[in-house]
Enzyme design. Structure first.
Site, PDB file in Angstrom:
ATOM      1  CD  GLU A 183      44.453 109.250  72.040  1.00  0.00           C
ATOM      2  OE1 GLU A 183      44.434 108.224  71.947  1.00  0.00           O
ATOM      3  OE2 GLU A 183      43.245 109.857  72.710  1.00  0.00           O
ATOM      4  CB  CYS A 230      38.907 110.816  74.242  1.00  0.00           C
ATOM      5  SG  CYS A 230      37.225 111.543  75.043  1.00  0.00           S
ATOM      6  CD  GLU A 267      31.705 108.479  71.230  1.00  0.00           C
ATOM      7  OE1 GLU A 267      32.602 109.245  71.079  1.00  0.00           O
ATOM      8  OE2 GLU A 267      30.652 108.378  70.687  1.00  0.00           O
ATOM      9  CE  LYS A 314      37.237  94.871  79.941  1.00  0.00           C
ATOM     10  NZ  LYS A 314      37.672  95.441  81.084  1.00  0.00           N
TER      11      LYS A 314
HETATM   12  P1  NAP Z   1      41.926 100.641  75.476  1.00  0.00           P
HETATM   13  O1  NAP Z   1      43.451  99.908  75.643  1.00  0.00           O
HETATM   14  O2  NAP Z   1      41.418 100.586  74.289  1.00  0.00           O
HETATM   15  O3  NAP Z   1      40.964 100.224  76.773  1.00  0.00           O
HETATM   16  C1  NAP Z   1      39.568 100.608  76.981  1.00  0.00           C
HETATM   17  C2  NAP Z   1      38.705  99.518  77.425  1.00  0.00           C
HETATM   18  O4  NAP Z   1      39.044  98.385  76.414  1.00  0.00           O
HETATM   19  C3  NAP Z   1      39.156  98.906  78.806  1.00  0.00           C
HETATM   20  O5  NAP Z   1      38.015  98.533  79.420  1.00  0.00           O
HETATM   21  C4  NAP Z   1      40.195  97.675  78.528  1.00  0.00           C
HETATM   22  O6  NAP Z   1      39.924  96.731  79.168  1.00  0.00           O
HETATM   23  C5  NAP Z   1      39.292  97.121  77.024  1.00  0.00           C
HETATM   24  N1  NAP Z   1      40.317  96.652  76.228  1.00  0.00           N
HETATM   25  C6  NAP Z   1      41.720  96.332  75.908  1.00  0.00           C
HETATM   26  N2  NAP Z   1      42.131  95.533  75.147  1.00  0.00           N
HETATM   27  C7  NAP Z   1      40.951  95.107  74.488  1.00  0.00           C
HETATM   28  C8  NAP Z   1      40.584  94.278  73.628  1.00  0.00           C
HETATM   29  N3  NAP Z   1      41.741  93.572  72.513  1.00  0.00           N
HETATM   30  N4  NAP Z   1      39.225  94.163  73.113  1.00  0.00           N
HETATM   31  C9  NAP Z   1      38.333  94.488  73.837  1.00  0.00           C
HETATM   32  N5  NAP Z   1      38.559  95.546  74.782  1.00  0.00           N
HETATM   33  C10 NAP Z   1      39.673  95.778  75.155  1.00  0.00           C
HETATM   34  O7  NAP Z   1      42.330 102.171  75.955  1.00  0.00           O
HETATM   35  P2  NAP Z   1      43.075 102.987  76.937  1.00  0.00           P
HETATM   36  O8  NAP Z   1      44.137 103.254  76.268  1.00  0.00           O
HETATM   37  O9  NAP Z   1      43.081 102.242  78.288  1.00  0.00           O
HETATM   38  O10 NAP Z   1      42.190 104.075  76.952  1.00  0.00           O
HETATM   39  C11 NAP Z   1      42.419 105.534  76.790  1.00  0.00           C
HETATM   40  C12 NAP Z   1      41.781 105.693  75.044  1.00  0.00           C
HETATM   41  O11 NAP Z   1      40.379 105.835  75.131  1.00  0.00           O
HETATM   42  C13 NAP Z   1      42.479 106.763  74.373  1.00  0.00           C
HETATM   43  O12 NAP Z   1      42.646 106.453  73.207  1.00  0.00           O
HETATM   44  C14 NAP Z   1      41.249 107.668  74.389  1.00  0.00           C
HETATM   45  O13 NAP Z   1      41.115 108.753  73.441  1.00  0.00           O
HETATM   46  C15 NAP Z   1      40.099 106.776  74.438  1.00  0.00           C
HETATM   47  N6  NAP Z   1      38.858 107.406  74.801  1.00  0.00           N
HETATM   48  C16 NAP Z   1      37.984 107.767  73.874  1.00  0.00           C
HETATM   49  C17 NAP Z   1      36.748 108.499  74.375  1.00  0.00           C
HETATM   50  C18 NAP Z   1      35.926 108.979  73.542  1.00  0.00           C
HETATM   51  O14 NAP Z   1      34.598 109.393  73.864  1.00  0.00           O
HETATM   52  N7  NAP Z   1      36.075 109.226  72.188  1.00  0.00           N
HETATM   53  C19 NAP Z   1      36.755 108.660  75.675  1.00  0.00           C
HETATM   54  C20 NAP Z   1      37.542 108.285  76.506  1.00  0.00           C
HETATM   55  C21 NAP Z   1      38.594 107.817  76.206  1.00  0.00           C
HETATM   56  P3  NAP Z   1      41.195  96.314  80.552  1.00  0.00           P
HETATM   57  O15 NAP Z   1      41.210  97.540  81.205  1.00  0.00           O
HETATM   58  O16 NAP Z   1      40.769  95.237  81.064  1.00  0.00           O
HETATM   59  O17 NAP Z   1      42.534  96.055  79.436  1.00  0.00           O
END
Ligand code: NAP
Length: 485
Positions: free
Chosen positions: A386, A287, A253, A178
């Site tokens: 962050e 990240c 992650e 997904k």
């Molecule tokens: P996010 O809101 O957690 O979304 C990431 C993914 O999770 C998307 O596919 C999103 O889907 C899905 N998602 C959203 N709400 C969810 C829920 N309640 N249950 C399950 N899945 C859900 O993160 P973001 O803010 O878009 O992305 C940035 C974050 O990712 C930052 O915190 C960054 O540090 C972290 N990150 C970590 C790494 C690592 O390797 N540690 C790498 C890259 C990014 P939808 O798009 O459909 O909402």
């Protein structure tokens, strides 16, 4: 069978390109122009269930194949990604915004990841453990975890799925992917390549749709044995709670807030160049992006002047244009959050040395100027949350122990960076920093063969490296009693 390249981009379930069962679609927006560039099928929990069931049916045959045969599909995928790198990089820039050169680097890194796990799958060794009693023998076997649900964000849409698909398939698991709702197009393209590479039906499936619904199906359907998630710490925690009921395996992650620490023994102008490279890559939406810059007081002035000069040189614009080094932020909300973050810092005393606002050079698009700030204090939101933004706050320090304490003073522990030529200093920092990934004079540390992941609230487990394969394997212990001879 419809193809994914028809005007509606479809999901891929059980070897078929399909529309959402209830017909929903979603427009994908180019963040440089704010135009809808394509429509995708936007599924629901029902589609996620169909995909999990297909993955479940496909698993017995896939896991029985030899690691060498599974590797062929992964290796061919790597080859196709390299052959079509320009094409898929363009899709990535169109939907995500990053400059073409960065998109191409992401595609090539993903190809390397497929190739590396194709080989590493052949090294899923068990062990023979020395016995302590004459008639007993002890050994371990490796067994694939089962069907995997893989959720990834928008900032590295291909790479972050490649880090899940390649090891899962190499280990003998099957998978349902997904992607983030804003960046599904290059995943559709990756799936086309995997099909061309010989992917059997059901082994990897692509479901695009609302996160909560799909995650609920992953959590509640017993067919799904593992969830591999990359995204925010907040969602990671929700998944961890939800996974407890069925004791689902998890790889998480999550977010980071990386310190970048500059010592006085090394050239601060070189340090500033490295810092700016690490900071403004993908607009700081990384990240492991450095997001707090601690510079020794003896070199702080030189470092800051050089960083401002480097940041001013960066060419901001549509990522498809030649020479552009920083694209738009990926969505309007991200840009608005950055404006709020800088405003909060200014209110609490920060000085803007360059940038600090939405760029007024563009009529459309989510462009924010690369920003350098000083006069930073711990009350500012950009020091506690962050930031995920093209903002570089610079602070000074005088003692090594003091900077280790400051660097570790966060709930995150993903990455940290040290700039020094002094081996003793580098070694003390490697030991003292609470971070899963440490770059010493290196702003872009990730490679397929080395483990990647965080300490503290930055996650659980590791991707990449041999650890990244182990994350998809269970260890079975076998005790064997021999007949008396
Ligand atoms: P996010 O809101 O957690 O979304 C990431 C993914 O999770 C998307 O596919 C999103 O889907 C899905 N998602 C959203 N709400 C969810 C829920 N309640 N249950 C399950 N899945 C859900 O993160 P973001 O803010 O878009 O992305 C940035 C974050 O990712 C930052 O915190 C960054 O540090 C972290 N990150 C970590 C790494 C690592 O390797 N540690 C790498 C890259 C990014 P939808 O798009 O459909 O909402």
């Amino acid at each position: 069978m419809a193809t994914a390249t028809a005007s509606l981009r479809r999901m891929f379930i059980d070897g078929q390109w399909v529309a959402a069962e209830d017909g929903r679609t979603l427009g994908v927006i180019n963040p440089a122009t704010e135009e809808v560039i394509a429509d995708v099928a936007y599924g629901s929990r029902k589609d996620a269930r169909r995909a999990l069931e297909a993955a479940h049916r496909a698993m017995p045959a896939w896991m029985k194949l030899s690691a060498w045969d599974r590797a062929k599909v992964l290796k061919r995928t790597a080859d196709i990604l390299r052959e079509r790198a320009d094409d898929i990089a363009r899709t990535l820039t169109l939907e995500q915004g990053k400059p073409l050169a960065e998109s191409k680097a992401e595609i090539l890194h993903s190809a390397d990841t497929f190739e590396w796990f194709a080989e590493e799958g052949k090294r899923a060794y068990g062990q023979v453990i020395p016995h302590s009693q004459p008639g007993k023998r002890h050994l371990t076997l490796k067994h694939p975890v089962g069907v995997v649900g893989a959720i990834s964000p928008w900032n590295f849409p291909i790479t972050l799925q490649a880090r899940k698909i390649a090891p899962a398939l190499a280990a003998g698991c099957t998978i349902v992917c997904k992607p983030a709702s804003q960046t599904p197009l290059c995943l559709v393209q990756l799936f086309e390549y995997m099909v061309e590479a010989g992917l059997p039906a059901g082994v990897a499936n692509l479901v695009i749709g609302p996160a909560q619904e799909i995650a609920d199906e992953f959590l509640e359907n017993p067919v799904c044995r593992k969830i591999s998630f990359t995204g925010s710490t907040e969602v990671g925690k929700q998944l961890m709670k939800g996974a407890a009921d069925q004791m689902k395996r998890l790889s998480l992650e999550l977010g980071g807030h990386a310190p970048f620490i500059v010592f006085p023994d090394a050239d601060p102008e070189v340090g500033a160049k490295i810092a700016v490279t690490g900071k403004f890559r993908n607009n700081g939406q990384v990240c492991i992006a450095p997001s707090r810059f601690y510079v020794h007081k003896d070199v702080e002035k030189k470092f800051t002047e050089a960083a401002v000069a480097e940041a001013k040189k960066l060419k901001l614009g549509n990522g498809l244009e030649a020479g552009v080094e920083v694209g738009p932020m990926f969505e309007k909300k991200a840009m608005e959050n950055t404006v709020a973050l800088v405003d909060d810092a200014k209110k609490r005393g920060a000085r803007v040395l360059t940038g600090g606002k939405r760029s007024d050079r563009f009529e459309k698009g989510y462009f924010f100027e690369p920003t350098v700030l000083t006069n930073i204090n711990g009350e500012m939101k950009l020091m506690t949350e962050e930031p995920f933004a093209p903002v570089m706050p610079v602070l000074d320090f005088s003692k090594l122990d003091e900077v280790i304490r400051a660097a570790n003073n966060t709930r995150y522990g993903l990455a940290a960076y040290v700039f020094t030529n002094d081996l003793s200093v580098a070694w003390r920092m490697m030991e003292g920093l609470e971070a899963g990934i440490i770059g010493v004079n290196e702003p872009v540390p990730a490679v397929p063969q080395a483990p990647f992941g965080g300490m503290k609230e930055s996650g659980l487990g590791r991707e990449l490296g041999h650890e990244g394969l182990e994350a998809y394997l269970e260890t079975k212990y076998v005790a064997l009693r021999l007949r008396d001879s």
